[in-house]
Design a protein around this motif. Sequence first.
Motif, short mmCIF file in Angstrom:
data_model
loop_
_atom_site.label_atom_id
_atom_site.label_comp_id
_atom_site.label_asym_id
_atom_site.label_seq_id
_atom_site.Cartn_x
_atom_site.Cartn_y
_atom_site.Cartn_z
N VAL A 164 0.88 -1.23 0.05
CA VAL A 164 -0.17 -0.22 0.09
C VAL A 164 1.00 1.21 -0.01
O VAL A 164 0.62 2.36 -0.67
CB VAL A 164 -0.93 -0.03 1.36
CG1 VAL A 164 -1.60 1.30 1.39
CG2 VAL A 164 -1.99 -1.09 1.02
N ALA A 165 1.83 1.36 0.98
CA ALA A 165 2.88 2.29 0.99
C ALA A 165 3.57 2.52 -0.25
O ALA A 165 3.89 3.76 -0.68
CB ALA A 165 3.68 2.29 2.01
N ARG A 166 3.83 1.42 -1.16
CA ARG A 166 4.66 1.51 -2.44
C ARG A 166 3.83 2.12 -3.67
O ARG A 166 4.19 2.89 -4.50
CB ARG A 166 5.10 0.16 -2.61
CG ARG A 166 5.89 0.25 -3.76
CD ARG A 166 6.93 -1.13 -4.18
NE ARG A 166 5.95 -2.16 -4.17
CZ ARG A 166 5.62 -2.69 -5.37
NH1 ARG A 166 5.98 -2.14 -6.50
NH2 ARG A 166 4.40 -3.81 -5.44
N THR A 167 2.53 1.89 -3.67
CA THR A 167 1.61 2.24 -4.64
C THR A 167 1.30 3.43 -4.47
O THR A 167 0.68 3.99 -5.45
CB THR A 167 0.60 1.25 -4.70
OG1 THR A 167 -0.26 0.97 -3.71
CG2 THR A 167 1.05 -0.17 -5.42
N SER A 168 1.15 4.11 -3.30
CA SER A 168 0.42 5.41 -3.21
C SER A 168 1.53 6.59 -3.26
O SER A 168 2.50 6.33 -2.53
CB SER A 168 -0.23 5.33 -1.89
OG SER A 168 0.61 5.15 -0.70
N ARG A 169 1.14 7.51 -3.55
CA ARG A 169 2.16 8.66 -3.81
C ARG A 169 1.46 10.00 -3.23
O ARG A 169 2.20 10.64 -2.41
CB ARG A 169 2.37 8.85 -5.34
CG ARG A 169 3.03 7.74 -5.82
CD ARG A 169 3.58 8.25 -7.26
NE ARG A 169 4.22 7.23 -7.85
CZ ARG A 169 3.70 6.05 -8.66
NH1 ARG A 169 2.39 6.09 -8.61
NH2 ARG A 169 4.54 5.06 -9.01
N ALA A 170 0.39 10.43 -3.59
CA ALA A 170 -0.07 11.63 -2.84
C ALA A 170 -1.62 11.58 -2.54
O ALA A 170 -2.37 10.50 -3.02
CB ALA A 170 -0.07 12.71 -4.10
#
Length: 129
Positions: free
Chosen positions: A81-87
Amino acid sequence: MKTAQRRILVGITLILITVWCTPCMADDTFEGVFRDAFYGGLVGGLVGAALLVFTDKPGDHLDYIGYGAAGGVLAGTAYGVARTSRAFAEVQDGKVQLAVPTIIPEYVPAGLKGEREVILTAEVIRGKF
């Protein structure tokens, strides 16, 4: 028996909450999160099995493998989840997409003595103009 059912229910609930909080940025987002969770479960199971070496009677502690796999799935899901989310909000091709922001640490000089400070930033909105 009831504690086992509660643990399973809590685990499923946490996984569903984590999956539903993933951003809808691309078609392969769920695939990436699922893959990271799967690999995390495998690695966690291996770590749990490796911990059996340090016990006197390994046959009595086979639950270490399950606990390691469960922790690995949760850690893998969080990483995915942290890797795919950016903003938090991203404007792309005229569409607004919401996601969980990634926290980015930055090191900056703090004083005259060469000290450094850590500043945590998170993108709230991003778009191409």
